[in-house]
Design a protein around this motif. Structure first.
Motif, PDB file in Angstrom:
ATOM      1  N   SER A 105       0.827  -1.204   0.000  1.00 39.18           N
ATOM      2  CA  SER A 105       0.000   0.000   0.000  1.00 39.18           C
ATOM      3  C   SER A 105       0.857   1.248   0.000  1.00 39.18           C
ATOM      4  O   SER A 105       2.037   1.221   0.374  1.00 39.18           O
ATOM      5  N   GLU A 112      -4.711   5.414   3.262  1.00 37.24           N
ATOM      6  CA  GLU A 112      -4.021   4.240   2.714  1.00 37.24           C
ATOM      7  C   GLU A 112      -4.643   3.835   1.384  1.00 37.24           C
ATOM      8  O   GLU A 112      -5.863   3.689   1.273  1.00 37.24           O
ATOM      9  N   THR A 113      -3.794   3.673   0.377  1.00 33.32           N
ATOM     10  CA  THR A 113      -4.229   3.195  -0.934  1.00 33.32           C
ATOM     11  C   THR A 113      -3.630   1.819  -1.170  1.00 33.32           C
ATOM     12  O   THR A 113      -2.409   1.672  -1.262  1.00 33.32           O
ATOM     13  N   LEU A 114      -4.485   0.814  -1.234  1.00 35.50           N
ATOM     14  CA  LEU A 114      -4.011  -0.552  -1.448  1.00 35.50           C
ATOM     15  C   LEU A 114      -3.497  -0.720  -2.877  1.00 35.50           C
ATOM     16  O   LEU A 114      -4.087  -0.196  -3.828  1.00 35.50           O
TER      17      LEU A 114
END
Length: 541
Positions: A105, A112-114
């Motif tokens: 991530s 949070e960007t997976l």
């Protein structure tokens, strides 16, 4: 004054011709006639036969190739120079794969960007640590280059200690071709990142073409008998916690957050203007690697020198024995025979030994004949040998490499890749002149051939080396052989069609062998060992 200068030039030319004749005497020219186009064809035919199944390391077909070249070396009077009096150097090879389903991530300002594996991010398997993780800030470092000699440094005024660096692969357009090839090599990029304290290296996909993300490749490395990493083309430094690549959309996001345009940044980098910056993101990832280990072999033979002192030193002639095995079906065939790549190079080395067998007076230095494994996996066999040679590394004075010489047309000119960095250009010029060949610059500098074959492994150890390739000269005067080679490569290179039924000029192969022999012979007979040009990028301090 002009008359005096012309007289001096003529005098020096006469002296040079006399000197050349003394070095290349009747014994040498007679021995060179024993190089045989017919025997080269026979060697290539065997090594590229379907029954060898593409000579893939770790497979029975590669062992058949090893057995064949050892038998031929013995016939030609060469002595074993491998480990413990044998013909081979045994190497533990490891194929590593990332286990799917890993977590990754990007984190910025608490958001949070997976990252989806195979879509947003591709990771290179760690060859030593089965479990790997990282949680570190992300810093964009342009091309990741530090080149004081070219007045360029992407790391200037940056502190990347403990960080993951984001890199666009490339170099400024002003870089000389061999310097450019060296600096965009993955090992060089990672080495420089590690030297600056980084814990990870992530490549940024600079264009919308993200081909390959859905099918991340395994990596192959070489270990010593204690399981310590010796060489890897994709993950050579265990201290680095993560190596991988981000897709173009994710890179666009990172740049947009910093108020920058990715395309504009690439343009500025090409112009030679560093564009490094600290991003707002942290990269977090945890992944596992799984391994398959097997043994493979380099083959080494020796032709002893005659000088009481200099015979302890070696000129190494190398060629890679491996190819890529069995793969995807192309036009009904799945065996990648590797006739040109590199059965032709191996056959050339065997012809060099045939010349030496018929040479009455051997040179002062010894000559080492080396057929290496794992070139197609990232120059692994040569890297292993250059790091852990079967002779003292300080005694290796030069490497003359032969890889896919493209014997598809008459040989009229050559491009000695890398020779311009050292005094090796002198024996190249002398040998080429003797054979009536023109010496040219690399006709295809954008192919980065200088770092794509086994001479580069020796260069990284500070050993002057070169790789003879074809020049552009043609019999019709158009001097555009590269156009013919380009069409030939599109049909045959790394395809099952590269077998003995393809396009060959075996007389050109014979001449290649004679040229490479003569270059090595001149180096082996010279009182002075080759040296790098003062201040050269590859000069080992």
């Amino acid at each position: 004054m002009k008359t005096k200068i012309l007289t001096l030039v003529c005098f020096l030319s006469i002296i040079n011709n006399v000197y050349s004749q003394e070095r290349i005497n009747a014994d040498v020219t007679t021995a060179m006639q024993h190089a045989s186009a017919d025997i080269m064809k026979a060697d290539i035919t065997y090594l590229a036969d379907d029954k060898l199944l593409g000579r893939q390391p770790g497979k029975p077909g590669y062992q058949m190739a090893v057995d064949y070249v050892v038998s031929e070396l013995q016939k030609n009077g060469v002595k074993p120079a491998g480990e413990k009096g044998t013909w081979v150097q045994t190497i533990l090879m490891r194929k590593a794969t990332v286990i799917p389903g890993f977590s990754a991530s990007l984190n910025a300002e608490g958001i949070e960007t997976l990252l989806v594996g195979g879509k947003d991010i591709a990771l290179t398997p760690n060859p030593i640590a089965a479990q790997s993780s990282v949680d570190a800030g992300l810093v964009f470092v342009g091309y990741g280059i530090t080149a004081p000699g070219l007045n360029y440094d992407d790391y200037k005024d940056l502190n990347v200690k403990g960080k993951v660096v984001l890199v666009i692969r490339g170099t400024p357009e002003t870089f000389p071709s061999s310097d450019a090839a060296h600096h965009q090599n993955l090992v060089t990029i990672q080495s420089n990142a590690l030297a600056h304290g980084a814990v990870g290296v992530i490549l940024c996909t600079a264009t919308s073409n993200s081909r390959g993300f859905m099918n991340p490749r395994p990596s192959t490395s070489m270990l010593d008998s204690k399981g310590k990493l010796v060489s890897s083309s994709s993950y050579p430094f265990p201290k680095i916690k993560i190596v991988g690549m981000l897709s173009n959309p994710i890179c666009q996001t990172i740049f947009s957050k910093a108020g920058k345009q990715l395309a504009e940044t690439v343009t500025l980098l090409k112009s030679g203007k560093p564009q490094s910056f600290v991003t707002d993101f942290k990269l977090k990832a945890s992944y596992q690697s799984t391994y398959t280990d097997f043994n493979t072999f380099n083959v080494a033979g020796k032709i002893a020198g005659t000088d009481p002192k200099l015979k302890k030193e070696f000129v190494v002639h190398s060629a890679h024995l491996d190819h890529v095995g069995v793969g995807a079906v192309v036009a009904g065939d799945s065996i990648y025979n590797g006739a040109h790549d590199n059965a032709s190079g191996v056959a050339s080395l065997l012809q060099i030994t045939k010349i030496y067998q018929n040479l009455k007076v051997k040179p002062k230095r010894s000559v080492l004949i080396l057929m290496v494994t794992g070139e197609e996996m990232g120059l692994l066999g040569s890297s292993y040998f250059a790091t852990k040679p079967t002779v003292p590394v300080k005694n290796i004075v030069a490497n003359v490499n032969t890889d896919m010489p493209a014997i598809i047309a008459p040989l009229l000119s050559v491009a000695p890749l890398g020779a311009e960095h050292s005094t090796l250009i002198n024996p190249v010029s002398e040998a080429a002149s003797h054979l009536g060949l023109t010496v040219e610059a690399d006709p295809e500098p954008k192919e980065n051939r200088f770092v794509r074959s086994d001479q580069y492994s020796f260069i990284k150890q500070g050993i002057p080396a070169l790789h003879i390739k074809y020049g552009n000269k043609t019999a019709d005067g158009k001097n555009d052989l590269n156009l013919f080679v380009e069409k030939w490569r599109a049909k045959y290179y790394h395809k099952p069609q590269d077998d003995i039924n393809g396009i060959f000029d075996f007389e050109a192969g014979r001449k290649y062998a004679q040229l490479n022999f003569l270059i090595g012979y001149l180096v082996a007979n010279d009182e002075q060992r080759p040296s790098w040009n003062p201040g050269d990028i590859f000069e080992k301090k």
